[in-house]
Design an enzyme around this catalytic site. Structure first.
Site, PDB file in Angstrom:
ATOM      1  N   ASP A  46       0.859  -1.175   0.000  1.00 13.43           N
ATOM      2  CA  ASP A  46       0.000   0.000   0.000  1.00 13.43           C
ATOM      3  C   ASP A  46       0.906   1.240   0.000  1.00 13.43           C
ATOM      4  O   ASP A  46       2.137   1.128   0.106  1.00 13.43           O
ATOM      5  CB  ASP A  46      -0.975  -0.014   1.181  1.00 13.43           C
ATOM      6  CG  ASP A  46      -2.201   0.854   0.882  1.00 13.43           C
ATOM      7  OD1 ASP A  46      -2.146   1.661  -0.062  1.00 13.43           O
ATOM      8  OD2 ASP A  46      -3.211   0.736   1.589  1.00 13.43           O
TER       9      ASP A  46
HETATM   10  C1  BGC Z   1      -4.979   3.290   0.148  1.00  9.40           C
HETATM   11  C2  BGC Z   1      -5.178   2.317  -0.982  1.00  9.40           C
HETATM   12  C3  BGC Z   1      -4.971   2.981  -2.310  1.00  9.40           C
HETATM   13  C4  BGC Z   1      -3.596   3.607  -2.315  1.00  9.40           C
HETATM   14  C5  BGC Z   1      -3.250   4.273  -3.624  1.00  9.40           C
HETATM   15  C6  BGC Z   1      -3.700   4.083   0.013  1.00  9.40           C
HETATM   16  O1  BGC Z   1      -3.652   5.123   0.913  1.00  9.40           O
HETATM   17  O2  BGC Z   1      -4.973   2.586   1.376  1.00  9.40           O
HETATM   18  O3  BGC Z   1      -6.466   1.761  -0.893  1.00  9.40           O
HETATM   19  O4  BGC Z   1      -5.132   2.055  -3.341  1.00  9.40           O
HETATM   20  O5  BGC Z   1      -3.524   4.579  -1.289  1.00  9.40           O
HETATM   21  O6  BGC Z   1      -3.957   5.423  -3.816  1.00  9.40           O
END
Ligand code: BGC
Length: 758
Positions: free
Chosen positions: A284
């Site tokens: 993530d």
């Molecule tokens: C979130 C994800 C997301 C990623 C990219 C993160 O902060 O937890 O769900 O896909 O950012 O934007």
């Protein structure tokens, strides 16, 4: 002679490749490519970067990124879309990098790309997997028309805690329904052929258990027994893997004291060895780096730990890019690990057909023809109407008549900004339909609308700022709140029906939007209470991304429609339901508590040794100040029709391995209008080697019934529906007594009993 030999060898190897399976061909191709790559280039593939929001005009990507693309130090980009920008970045990789390895382009396409569908929690309330698959198909078509080939969806985290803002992004509390939806979404995005220019690779997230954060506070610790994980939290991720999802995103939380991003048990033993996942795992956003704050060491140590655990791609943090070479020298990672990660990413690109045509998803004519089309908007409208849940409808206040005067009140009644809900990153608020517009569109000139804002979303300016992270703070009216309420009451007095639209701002749920108060903000509660006092029939439309605790509203309102954040066509879809053009059929996929103290609350809980029913009035498992039951249970939702259920009939009362029992029930539409009902089947295992939930959803059927029509609904029960993971994590059914329940929600059911004999 030498030439003939060479020719023969070439011919032979060509024939050999031609005779290979597609998978073997891919392996041969990727191995060939990797044999030419330097260590730096291999590590480069593991690097996912974003040029950030509001990509600067003039340059597609920021300076550092451009340079890294040239040097082969970027595997993929996210956060940019549109043929121009994607072409520009891909051209850089194809023309200026040594090996011309195409980039992969991803984005958070969560509930639609530009045609925005209801938030996933709302979508799940349709209990219609074909419809959900269709929403993902449209999202994939629009995203791919905009140059994207990879979406960070589906989000399948089971969530039972309404405080957690990201409950909005998933499918609620149930693993069975959650698994069906996970599968449907993967199918919708990926289709049957990933190389098609209108399919995209899905990324199931957040692996794993992210929805079980302590106190509902985002990114917080999770701690859970294996048996609970396997039975209750892991099934939707596994369903996505079984459906062939191409990638997995690791979660921010820790599991067994080790952050998911660096958790080898999770990313290798479970995901790859036990489940056979063949795709790649991306972290993530900076979750590799965040392991430093978790207390796992410095950037080099945590990056090595993540690679060792089985993580392939590092999102944004560049820990892999900047430290893996050092770790290789130090012997804390191996060449094989870097090769494996690189290979998996290259294989994903191969599967997407990017090596055949790096510009496969770049087509200037597609956006105009395929994005936000009338057809897509119509689908969004239909899907949104099917996601709404009618929570109360006293004396059939709804549907509204298409005549007379309607007072439309509330801070969300005429508000484009909040219609799309959280995680609609490429959605355009200005293209959304407000409820006022929707009512006008649906009722034509036959209804006259009088409007008053009535209240601010919140009167608290600090809170207003927190809930508008990406825009200017949620507007606070210059007028005194009491004056706004007075105006609303005056407006209500002129009307035949009053519709008040209240709830949350879009960013009051979603990432890092946890709340400890599940009521309406004070400003809005005051408004609604004042309207209740007028004694006029009051229809409340709720827009929110989480279950709210509103017992006072259930008490005082005449009708309540849970509309969630319904997306681009919100206003039209809400009006379709309010006027009865569509008879509501949504059912809750998350229990609504009476107050925040009941949280976490979910229907498929265990019994205690001192259950609520019967026994000593003091020493039981309950609260002094509130009943145990939620305000609205899982599976609950009303219709303008009313459905009655006959007795549950079983074809047999003994089930043997390899055989099945048919459980049947006759459902009658007692109403005067046609309507859809989701008939739900639950099972309880009465005695087990481990304690078993009081009810578990094991089947559902959505049926359409004409007015006064009766239909017999059959469910087949086999040993499979009775299986669970025992304390040795063995998945099997245990012989003994079972109860089967069929009903309109998880609370109101008819039951029968059978026995499994082995
Ligand atoms: C979130 C994800 C997301 C990623 C990219 C993160 O902060 O937890 O769900 O896909 O950012 O934007």
């Amino acid at each position: 002679m030498r030439r003939t030999l060479l020719l023969l060898v070439t011919l032979f190897s060509l024939l050999h490749i031609a005779a290979q399976t597609p998978d073997a061909k891919m392996k041969t191709f990727v191995a060939g490519l990797m044999s030419k790559m330097t260590l730096d280039e291999k590590i480069g593939q593991l690097n996912l970067v974003t040029p950030g929001w509001g990509v600067p005009t003039g340059s597609v990507v920021s300076k550092g990124v451009e340079d890294n693309i040239r040097k082969g130090r970027v595997g993929g980009l996210f956060g940019i879309f549109g043929p121009d920008k994607v072409r520009q970045a891909q051209t850089l990789a194809m023309n200026e990098s040594r090996l011309k390895i195409p980039l992969i382009f991803g984005l958070d396409v969560i509930h639609g790309h530009k045609t925005i569908f209801p938030i996933p929690l709302g979508l799940s309330c349709s209990w219609d997997t074909a419809l959900i698959e269709r929403s993902a198909r449209i999202a994939a078509t629009e995203a791919s028309a905009d140059g994207l080939c990879w979406v960070f969806s589906p989000m399948v985290d089971i969530a039972r805690d309404a405080r957690w803002g990201r409950i909005a992004e998933g499918s609620g509390e149930d693993p069975y329904l959650g698994s069906k939806i996970a599968r449907a979404m993967v199918k919708g995005y990926q289709g049957t052929d990933l190389t098609k220019d209108n399919t995209v690779m899905a990324c199931v997230k957040h692996f794993a258990l992210y929805g079980a954060a302590e106190s509902g506070r985002d990114y917080n610790t999770t701690d859970m027994s294996r048996i609970r994980m396997y039975n209750e939290y892991l099934p939707p991720y596994k369903a996505a893997v079984d459906a062939g999802v191409g990638s997995v995103m690791s979660s921010f939380n820790e599991i067994d004291g080790i952050p998911a991003t660096g958790n080898r048990w999770l990313l290798t033993n479970l995901l790859r060895t036990q489940w056979g996942f063949k795709g790649f795992v991306v972290s993530d956003y900076t979750s590799v780096n965040e392991m430093i704050a978790h207390g796992m060491g410095d950037l080099q140590a945590v990056s090595a730990q993540a690679l060792n655990a089985g993580l392939d791609m590092d999102m944004v943090g560049e820990g892999f890019l900047t430290t893996l070479q050092k770790s290789l020298k130090a012997g804390t990672v191996t060449t094989k690990q870097i090769d494996d990660a690189c290979r998996r990413i290259l294989e994903a690109k191969y599967r997407l057909g990017l090596f055949d045509d790096p510009f496969r998803y770049v087509n200037d004519t597609r956006p105009g023809k395929e994005i936000l089309t009338a057809e897509n908007r119509q689908a969004a409208r239909e899907i949104a109407a099917r996601s709404m849940v009618l929570l109360k409808n006293d004396r059939q206040v709804l549907p509204l008549k298409k005549s007379g005067t309607i007072a439309l009140i509330g801070p969300l009644a005429n508000n484009h900004t909040e219609m799309l809900g959280t995680w609609a990153v490429s959605g355009d608020n200005t293209k959304s339909i407000t409820i006022q517009q929707g009512i006008q569109n649906v009722s034509g000139n036959s209804v006259s609308i009088v409007y008053a804002k009535g209240a601010n979303i919140t009167d608290d300016s600090a809170f207003a700022k927190r809930i508008s992270p990406f825009a200017k703070p949620t507007e606070i009216d210059a007028r005194h709140p009491d004056d706004m309420i007075h105006e609303a009451i005056d407006v209500a007095a002129k009307a035949d029906a009053v519709v008040v639209v209240v709830g949350e701002a879009a960013e009051m749920s979603g990432e890092s939007a946890s709340r400890t108060d599940l009521d309406l903000p004070g400003s809005q509660r005051k408004l609604v209470e004042a309207l209740i006092k007028t004694g006029k029939p009051l229809v409340v439309v709720l827009l929110n991304g989480r279950p709210l605790a509103l017992p006072w509203l259930q008490e005082g309102a005449s009708a309540i429609l849970e509309a969630w954040f319904a997306g681009t066509e919100a206003g039209n879809a809400i009006a379709d339901v309010l006027f009865g053009n569509y008879n509501p059929s949504g059912k809750l996929t998350t229990s609504f508590p009476r107050n925040v103290g009941q949280v976490p609350i979910y229907y498929n809980h265990k019994n205690t040794g001192r259950p609520f029913e019967g026994g000593d009035p003091k020493f039981k498992s309950d609260y002094l100040d509130v009943v145990n039951e939620p305000l609205y249970p899982f599976g609950y939702g009303l219709s303008y029709s009313s459905f009655s259920y006959d007795t549950v009939l079983l074809s047999e009362t003994t089930l043997r391995p390899g055989q099945s029992i048919t459980a049947s029930v006759t459902v009658t539409n007692k109403g005067d209008v046609a309507g859809e009902e989701t008939v739900q089947l639950y099972i309880r295992d009465m005695v087990g080697s481990v304690t078993r939930p009081l009810k578990e959803l094991k089947g559902f059927k959505k049926i359409m019934l004409k007015a006064h029509e009766a239909v017999k609904v059959d469910f087949s029960i086999t040993e499979n529906e009775l299986k669970f993971y025992n304390s040795d994590l063995k998945y099997a059914a245990e012989p003994g007594d079972f109860k089967v329940f069929i009903g309109t929600n998880s609370r109101d059911v008819k039951e029968a009993a059978f026995r499994l004999v082995k």
